[in-house]
Design an enzyme around this catalytic site. Structure first.
Site, PDB file in Angstrom:
ATOM      1  N   ASP A 377       0.862  -1.252  -0.067  1.00 53.41           N
ATOM      2  CA  ASP A 377       0.007  -0.106   0.017  1.00 53.41           C
ATOM      3  C   ASP A 377       0.862   1.357   0.004  1.00 53.41           C
ATOM      4  O   ASP A 377       0.381   2.325  -0.531  1.00 53.41           O
ATOM      5  CB  ASP A 377      -0.916   0.005   1.381  1.00 53.41           C
ATOM      6  CG  ASP A 377      -1.973  -1.183   0.938  1.00 53.41           C
ATOM      7  OD1 ASP A 377      -2.382  -1.413  -0.152  1.00 53.41           O
ATOM      8  OD2 ASP A 377      -2.580  -1.417   2.184  1.00 53.41           O
ATOM      9  N   TYR A 462     -10.347  -1.642   1.673  1.00 56.26           N
ATOM     10  CA  TYR A 462      -9.700  -1.786   3.106  1.00 56.26           C
ATOM     11  C   TYR A 462      -9.749  -0.524   3.658  1.00 56.26           C
ATOM     12  O   TYR A 462      -9.003   0.501   3.212  1.00 56.26           O
ATOM     13  CB  TYR A 462      -8.727  -2.638   3.393  1.00 56.26           C
ATOM     14  CG  TYR A 462      -9.162  -4.225   3.634  1.00 56.26           C
ATOM     15  CD1 TYR A 462      -9.772  -4.446   4.756  1.00 56.26           C
ATOM     16  CD2 TYR A 462      -8.564  -5.130   2.867  1.00 56.26           C
ATOM     17  CE1 TYR A 462      -9.907  -5.647   4.892  1.00 56.26           C
ATOM     18  CE2 TYR A 462      -9.066  -6.353   2.954  1.00 56.26           C
ATOM     19  CZ  TYR A 462      -9.663  -6.716   4.116  1.00 56.26           C
ATOM     20  OH  TYR A 462     -10.047  -8.086   4.265  1.00 56.26           O
TER      21      TYR A 462
END
Length: 758
Positions: A377, A462
């Site tokens: 990420d 998420y």
């Protein structure tokens, strides 16, 4: 007739009396409520310490500083760069501006009053699409920059190829247009009959990463989902492999397609077989909106709320926080996210830096959109997606909220209101307590009230909730919880090995979550050692009856000397107590230290034989201890995702040189996380309960006793003092009741969302 009239009068009399009773009750409640004074918005006592302007050495860039750096870069005409948010991949684009942290020795010298303030500098990242590489620059000094320095080779020891870049908003706009022209417009009949797609309805894309199987690849499998709430759990069974290695759209092409588990080499091949009915078709069927988070029942009663009866016991000024015996500076990096610096307890530095480094997930599937997926990420920005926090839900209503600014993939800095919150929180259990029943009857206890520093980052599907928690014992906890939507794939033959079915034709794919923290502890200075402690059973004879033996637990202590010894792999037996220790001792002759207590439920790490593993090699280790180097600032990088096979930062190299770690400045790299096997209860959202991990930094022989014994929050009751307030403020709480002063509810979180309308 008379009886009827009497009954009518009686009925009206009862109704009138009832109304009068209600009005009187409302009036009494109002009168009594007005008697409760408003709670003080000012603290009853001043902070124990003083705010330190030197914390600004770690402060995020201000909006004005971002603009100064941007304009200075644009004025360097020889660079030929653009800041247009929709810049094409073939052009030169100013992608990122962020704070460039000072060298640790320079920062410490300044914090301790021994040297001048380090120059304030920024990092600027430019994607040179026209030249085929990426450059990182340091720009300074701020606020009025006068120099620019290429630091790419200095930081990474190599050039960064252009295909290592993050997909920008400008590239996404071109990619979506390319898919429409080359795929959707040519499959009109299939799209309508299988997915109800037409000129007014579309599918939503979600990408597989990494983009290929070897260095230089930029071939992305794009999976498509219904355009509904929580699109991530509405797969339709259609995926497309796009080759966009070239920086010019004219070089892009469709290489493969997947429809209902069947592969096709070209769009035309799929169209012909669909029209000829020689394939297994998907027939559109309307589905319920099971991904919606809109409440399915009306709100009834407010849940418990927390407020400050005597003002807040913490104080925030600029990027500096004071809380009882604690102080720290904070920041929010666009790439790595939340971080704190110069963390002190009772004015002694405990840690120089505590920061998030990377969030990584590895997925399993039989379909291409998930079979190779490994999300890193930081490569799209962990802190980039820290949007506004919702009062009373994401944080307590009366928390303190902080606005942050970022410059990443935009034309100008963007402000994110209330994207950090700080609050003192009753953790819901006593910090310590004892009821003495047998002798010296008494009760002693203390509420576990701690300071929470929080942000939440919504990275695609998420949402990660990041907490740094400061306890009155001198402990600090770095913690993460995951929520949001699971990633899913269309249910096809053979996919049941890779997860559970969670909706009609929907598989929740098995995946791991690995989170890496950097913990730069300075225990009474920068000369520390790394120690481990555990137990073993020893067969000993009893002193008073030597002929009898017993198995008794014994303490086992070790001091590790090198980085390779201190690289503690997840698949090995690891001592339960891990310490960064000083050479100073407490009153009882023990080395003063801080313990690293890791809370983790990780799955298996990707085998090291896999070519992508080196980009995530930090996940091999539960804890790895290295000698501090300014050149080893992060465990991952902006380029790890899209050049995963030749990573710019390979953490394993930090350990390969096997440096001495005795009496050195030590850094602990801590990996935590959990294995996620999606299940029905992940619909619509994964919940935070049980889905997380973290590390607690706990004093271990650092003090002579538990420092919380000196907290004013302690309670003591002995026989005869049950109603006394002298050592128990709870006894007088009913007399001190006040009503909270609350800020009005506002929310502007949608102001900073990504915009693809090019």
């Amino acid at each position: 007739m008379v009886d009827q009239r009497m009954n009518s009068i009686l009925q009206w009399t009862i109704i009138l009396l009832g109304l009068v009773s209600v009005i009187l009750n409302i009036a009494l409640i109002s009168i009594n409520s007005s008697k409760a004074p408003k709670c003080s918005t000012q603290p009853l006592y001043p902070p124990r310490g003083k705010h330190d302007e030197r914390s600004l050495v770690f402060a995020d860039l201000t909006r004005e500083e971002y603009l100064q750096v941007r304009d200075y870069m644009l004025n360097q005409k020889e660079l030929g760069i653009s800041n247009n948010a929709f810049t094409k991949p073939s052009q030169n684009f100013l992608f990122l501006i962020d704070l460039s942290l000072p060298k640790k020795a320079d920062a410490l010298g300044y914090l301790e009053g021994k040297s001048a303030k380090p120059a304030r500098e920024a990092t600027a990242v430019v994607f040179y699409g026209a030249k085929g590489y990426i450059k990182e620059y340091v720009v300074g000094p701020l606020p009025k920059p006068t120099y620019i320095r290429d630091v790419t080779s200095e930081r990474y020891g190599t050039e960064i190829p252009i295909n290592a870049r993050t997909v920008t908003v400008g590239e996404y706009v071109l990619l979506f247009k390319f898919l429409h022209e080359e795929v959707f417009s040519k499959l009109g009949k299939l799209m309508k009959e299988s997915f109800d797609v037409d000129e007014n309805k579309h599918l939503s894309p979600f990408e597989q990463m990494p983009r290929g199987v070897k260095s230089g690849d930029r071939k992305t499998w794009v999976s498509f989902f219904r355009d509904m709430s929580g699109m991530y759990i509405h797969p339709v069974g259609f995926e497309v492999l796009v080759n966009h290695e070239g920086v010019n759209v004219s070089d892009w092409r469709i290489e493969r397609l997947l429809y209902n588990g069947q592969y096709f080499n070209t769009v035309e091949d799929l169209r012909q077989q669909y029209d000829a009915a020689t394939l297994k078709k998907i027939v559109y069927k309307k589905t319920r909106d099971y991904g919606s988070l809109k409440p399915q029942v009306k709100p009834l009663q407010l849940p418990p709320q927390q407020y400050y009866a005597e003002g807040k016991r913490f104080s925030v000024k600029n990027n500096h926080v004071l809380y009882l015996d604690w102080s720290f500076a904070f920041g929010l990096s666009s790439l790595t996210g939340m971080r704190v610096f110069d963390v002190r307890f009772k004015d002694e530095r405990i840690a120089y830096e505590l920061s998030v480094q990377e969030a990584m997930s590895v997925y399993g599937s039989v379909t291409p959109g998930m079979i190779l997926t490994k999300f890193l990420d930081t490569s799209i920005g962990v802190g980039r997606f820290a949007h506004e926090l919702v009062r009373g839900v994401d944080c307590p209503y009366d928390a303190s909220y902080i606005t942050t600014y970022r410059y990443i993939d935009v034309a100008a800095p963007v402000g994110f209101r209330n994207s950090i919150c700080i609050f003192e929180h009753n953790m819901g259990q006593p910090l310590r307590r004892h009821f003495s029943d047998f002798f010296h009857n008494s009760y002693g206890g203390m509420v576990n009230s701690a300071l929470v520093f929080r942000t939440i980052t919504a990275i695609g599907n998420y949402d990660y909730m990041w907490d740094f928690i400061f306890y009155q014992t001198g402990s600090v906890e770095a913690k993460v919880h995951a929520t949001g939507y699971i990633s899913s794939s269309y249910l096809v033959d053979g996919n049941s090995k890779y997860g559970h079915q969670v909706a009609e034709n929907v598989l929740g794919n098995i995946h791991t979550h690995f989170i890496n923290f950097k913990v730069d502890l300075d225990v009474l200075g920068v000369k520390n050692v790394f120690q481990t402690k555990d137990m073993k059973f020893a067969n000993v004879s009893l002193p008073w009856m030597p002929e009898h033996r017993a198995m008794v637990p014994q303490l086992v202590e070790n001091q590790l000397k090198t980085e390779q010894e201190a690289a503690l792999r997840y698949n090995t037996k690891i001592p339960r107590y891990l310490h960064i220790a000083s050479n100073q001792t407490n009153r009882w002759g023990h080395q003063r230290s801080y313990r690293l207590q890791v809370l983790s439920f990780t799955g298996e790490h990707l085998p090291e034989s896999q070519p992508e593993e080196r980009a995530m090699s930090w996940a091999r280790y539960k804890v790895a201890i290295t000698k501090h180097k300014d050149s080893e600032q992060t465990s991952s990088s902006l380029y790890s995702q899209n050049n995963i096979w030749t990573p710019a930062v390979d953490f394993s190299k930090y350990i390969e040189d096997n440096e001495n770690i005795e009496n050195e400045d030590l850094v602990a790299w801590v990996t935590t996380g959990f294995l996620h096997i999606p299940h029905a209860e992940d619909i619509p959202n994964t919940v935070t309960v049980g889905n997380g991990g973290g590390v607690i930094l706990r004093p271990h022989n650092y003090f002579d006793e538990d420092p919380s014994i000196h907290s004013a929050d302690g309670v003591y009751i002995s026989p005869g003092t049950e109603q006394s307030c002298d050592n128990n403020r709870m006894a007088c709480l009913a007399e001190d009741t006040c009503s909270p002063v609350l800020q009005p509810f506002t929310f502007h979180g949608f102001e900073g969302v990504m915009n693809f309308d090019g």
